[in-house]
Design an enzyme around this catalytic site. Structure first.
Site, PDB file in Angstrom:
ATOM      1  N   GLU A 184       0.545  -1.418   0.040  1.00 13.76           N
ATOM      2  CA  GLU A 184       0.090   0.018  -0.066  1.00 13.76           C
ATOM      3  C   GLU A 184       0.770   1.231   0.064  1.00 13.76           C
ATOM      4  O   GLU A 184       0.260   2.141  -0.553  1.00 13.76           O
ATOM      5  CB  GLU A 184      -0.966   0.037   1.334  1.00 13.76           C
ATOM      6  CG  GLU A 184      -2.029  -0.960   1.221  1.00 13.76           C
ATOM      7  CD  GLU A 184      -3.104  -0.672   0.049  1.00 13.76           C
ATOM      8  OE1 GLU A 184      -3.419   0.418  -0.180  1.00 13.76           O
ATOM      9  OE2 GLU A 184      -3.435  -1.775  -0.585  1.00 13.76           O
ATOM     10  N   SER A 466     -51.593 -32.542  24.236  1.00 10.11           N
ATOM     11  CA  SER A 466     -51.576 -33.314  25.280  1.00 10.11           C
ATOM     12  C   SER A 466     -50.199 -33.026  26.050  1.00 10.11           C
ATOM     13  O   SER A 466     -50.147 -33.958  27.353  1.00 10.11           O
ATOM     14  CB  SER A 466     -51.052 -34.821  24.592  1.00 10.11           C
ATOM     15  OG  SER A 466     -52.135 -35.300  23.977  1.00 10.11           O
TER      16      SER A 466
END
Length: 816
Positions: A184, A466
């Protein structure tokens, strides 16, 4: 010549004005520079105090001898908390290595509320996936156990949705900073903010292409752009960027600028979240702290800066590797690495995280946590102050629950075309909680959070069917009812019944559309018969059933109709799960907890949440209920679990609602409870019972995580006794009963009469012929008091002729 003369005359006549304009411009420029310098330094100093998202963590993961935790479960956990595999013996925190029958882990430092974990190398002796012993690696001292630090689940971001983990330059390896500088800004340490050669090269390219695409930016300029400026490409912005870069270099050292850059650089996306800074990127892409990046990994990271989303090594390894090799060649050419290091690095394969982290794990659980956090903490604080929130989540259990639910629904869709072709997808919930503490250990509120954020675990209101029956029978078994109290041996009539409610007549049916004659409470619950449950509710009183359910933990309103016995009302999955936890905890219910503690980013404890417990049912009734519900796995509606190899002594209950709109299953032990629900959001029929649809999913999940849970059974309370009974009558067995069994009862509800069906008729059963006295069993009295009707004081009158059962009892027990 004339024109030149006129210009000179003009300048001479207006010299004072021109000088004034130049002076004003110069002063204005100096003022602008001064203002820019103040703003720049102020913002740069404050930029190192970033708005930090609050972090939500799981619970720590204990590892103790006796636990079974296979590599397939443990290794993802280690990777997600920043551990990486080492090729040789571990030497640094964050390393682990499987070597034969041992696992070496170098535990990392971690601050937990009120306790700090210190880095420590340990070795775990394994037998398959079972932990046999744990020792310190350096001196061999035995340890009772270790804890793997909490795993980051998610972060609470500000509106910019940036995720970063700030790191000091001293903690960043030289290979990382050198790789970034090489690709860079190779002149970073020699320029003063601007690279003249870079600017001229970029200018030449821009003029040639007639647009502004190349910036020739130094690291300093890139940092300026990220901190202060927008990404527009104009000459004005480039000019301001250049000025700011010079000012920044004049004020701060290269080390300060580089540190700021490493914490500010954009390195791609993790879902909707921006990955900012090298530490966060290292954990996302490589599953480790930046401190431990290798040279090839450092080059891969540096190569991404140019175009992070295009050269993402997780998504596009074919693009990332050439870019990595380019960075390595630049490092070699700039003599930042040796040719030998270059050759070895280029020859190595592209490596990334084996178990990549998402920006948000356990999203439905996180929603529950956020809902509770916002009750005590402002949203601004959560988004900017970097709070650390420690939760009850077990990420191993969570990943297992997610996988089991997804695989189970996929399997159902594959086998049933009507599910596969449904206009709306089949949905599901899976919950895992710890009954003894109330901790939520796993929560899945749906199949796909990205498609719908509706959290069915806490928001969906569905009929339990149930699942409600144990609350009916718990009411009927209340010892306060005396001899009217039901027991596991109480015989009920499973035959047609009609119940008038107002002007209507309700005729319930069993789910198999059959009647089963006389059945015990134990059998009725194991097979989930409807009609016996209705009879039990009518006998106990529907208002009493509702009162019991509310006391134990059903918070939803219940209407006083007989159909309530079959779960004809609506509850949330979390609600019914915690109600069942009272049975699992022998009548003591712990309040739900998902947050353990909240601390500041510096570790100062802000709040902690304690376990809150309350007795809501008798320990005896709860124990008997659990023993009954164990039969659900043995021969009842949960027997598929046995066929799949699950043999642990768990209790369970299935649930199926009217028209099969909902399918449920809950299975639990003293240490863990897990619930599965399946259904459609629009309520149309699943056409499957809970035992068929949910039990396989529950079993798959529990088989995976079962080794993490201690294999313990319930301890029998003092108020539970055992008697030998005739299962046909439910009364005390006689020598003539062809079948007998040991049954448990809450003290005071045990039968006191002998079996009336077989008393004094036929031949004694083989058991009684072969034993001189009744069998010894815990809680059974070995004297005539076992048969109170025969334990009367002697009468002062001639004894009648003894015959039948009376004579036999006298012969066995002696006395009068």
């Amino acid at each position: 010549m004339a024109n030149r003369s006129r210009i000179k005359d003009f300048l001479w006549r207006h010299a004072a004005g021109i000088a004034t304009i130049v002076m004003v411009c110069f002063v204005a420029f100096l003022a602008f520079v001064g203002y820019s310098y103040v703003v720049l330094t102020k913002k740069f100093d404050s930029s190192r105090r970033w708005d930090l998202p609050s972090r939500i963590y799981s619970d720590a993961t204990p590892i103790v001898p006796g636990m079974t935790i296979p590599r397939s479960l443990l290794e993802p956990k280690l990777n997600h908390v920043g551990y990486h595999e080492a090729a040789a013996r571990v030497t640094n925190p964050g390393e682990y290595r499987y070597a034969g029958n041992t696992l070496e882990i170098y535990l990392q430092n971690f601050e937990y509320p009120d306790i700090e974990f210190r880095a420590l190398p340990v070795v775990i002796d394994m037998d398959g996936g079972t932990v046999r012993a744990i020792h310190r690696l350096d001196d061999g001292v035995a340890l009772r156990g270790i804890r793997i630090e909490p795993e980051l689940i998610t972060s609470i971001y500000n509106n910019e949705m940036e995720d970063r983990l700030p790191i000091a330059l001293s903690a960043v390896p030289k290979t990382v900073s050198n790789a970034i500088i090489a690709v860079e800004d190779k002149g970073f340490y020699s320029h003063r903010g601007l690279s003249i050669t870079g600017i001229l090269g970029a200018l030449r390219t821009d003029v040639k292409n007639r647009n502004i695409t190349h910036g020739g930016s130094t690291l300093t300029q890139q940092l300026i752009k990220n901190l202060y400026l927008n990404p527009e490409r104009t000459w004005r912005r480039k000019g301001i960027e250049a000025l700011y870069a010079v000012l920044l270099e004049a004020r701060y050292s290269k080390q300060e600028i580089l540190e700021g850059y490493l914490n500010e650089i954009y390195l791609g996306q993790n879902g909707a979240v921006q990955i900012v800074g090298v530490e966060q990127a290292s954990q996302v892409y490589f599953g480790k702290h930046v401190t431990y990046l290798t040279l090839p990994e450092a080059a891969t990271l540096a190569g991404m800066i140019h175009s992070p989303n295009v050269e993402n090594p997780l998504k596009y390894p074919e693009r990332a590797k050439p870019r990595r090799d380019l960075v390595l060649s630049l490092m070699r050419d700039q003599k930042l690495i040796t040719p030998a290091e270059y050759d070895a690095a280029v020859a190595s394969p592209l490596t990334t995280a084996r178990f990549p982290k998402t920006s948000r794990s356990a999203p439905f659980f996180v929603d529950l946590v956020l809902k509770q956090l916002k009750e005590t903490h402002p949203e601004t604080q959560l988004r900017t102050e970097g709070l650390r929130v420690f939760t009850t989540l077990d990420t191993i259990m969570q990943r297992s629950a997610e996988q089991s639910l997804d695989e189970g629904i996929a399997s159902l869709n594959k086998h049933y075309s009507y599910l596969r072709n449904s206009p709306t997808p089949l949905e599901g919930v899976m919950l895992t909680i710890q009954p003894g503490t109330g901790y939520v250990k796993a929560l899945v509120g749906g199949r796909n959070y990205s498609k719908t954020q509706f959290n069915r675990a806490i928001q969906a209101r569905r009929q339990p069917g149930s699942l409600f029956k144990p609350f009916v029978y718990a009411t009927a078994m209340d010892p306060a009812r005396g001899q009217q109290a039901f027991t596991a041996a109480t015989v009920l009539d499973d035959s047609p019944i009609s119940v008038r409610t107002g002007n209507a007549v309700w005729t319930p049916q069993n789910y198999d559309l059959k009647y089963h004659g006389h059945v015990t409470v134990r059998e009725a619950l194991a097979h989930s018969y409807n009609i016996p449950a209705v009879r039990a509710a009518m006998n106990a009183g529907v208002p009493n059933v509702i009162k019991t359910a509310a006391t134990i933990g059903i918070e939803s309103p219940l209407a006083p109709y007989p159909s309530v016995a079959l779960g004809s009302f609506e509850v949330t999955p979390l609600e019914i799960a915690y109600a069942y936890s009272a049975f699992a905890n022998l009548g003591v219910k712990a309040e739900p907890i998902s947050i353990l503690a909240v601390s500041t980013s510096e570790g100062v404890l802000l709040e902690s949440r304690e376990v809150k417990m309350k007795r809501v049912a008798g320990s005896g009734v709860s124990y008997v209920m659990n023993q009954i519900l164990k039969d659900v796995f043995v021969y009842g509606t949960g027997s598929k679990a046995r066929l799949m190899g699950f043999t642990r002594p768990f209790a369970g209950k299935s649930g199926t609602t009217s028209s099969y709109r909902d399918a449920w299953f809950i299975g639990y032990s003293p240490r863990i409870l897990s619930l599965v629900w399946l259904g459609f959001d629009d309520g149309h029929s699943v056409r499957l019972a809970g035992g068929d649809a949910c039990v396989p999913i529950w079993t798959t999940n529990m088989t995976r995580i079962g080794g993490l849970i201690a294999d313990v059974d319930w301890k029998r309370p003092d108020d539970v006794v055992e008697r030998r009974i005739d299962p046909e009558s439910g009364m005390l067995a006689t020598p003539y009963c062809p079948t007998t069994k040991d049954e448990i009862f809450v003290a005071g509800t045990e039968p006191t009469s002998v079996c009336p069906i077989h008393a004094g008729s036929g031949e004694p059963s083989p058991f009684w012929r072969d034993n001189a006295e009744p069998p010894q069993a815990e809680g059974q009295l070995q004297n005539p008091a076992a048969y109170p009707a025969q334990n009367q004081a002697p009468q002062q009158k001639p004894k009648p002729k003894e015959r039948g059962l009376r004579k036999l009892l006298r012969d066995i027990f002696g006395g009068n």
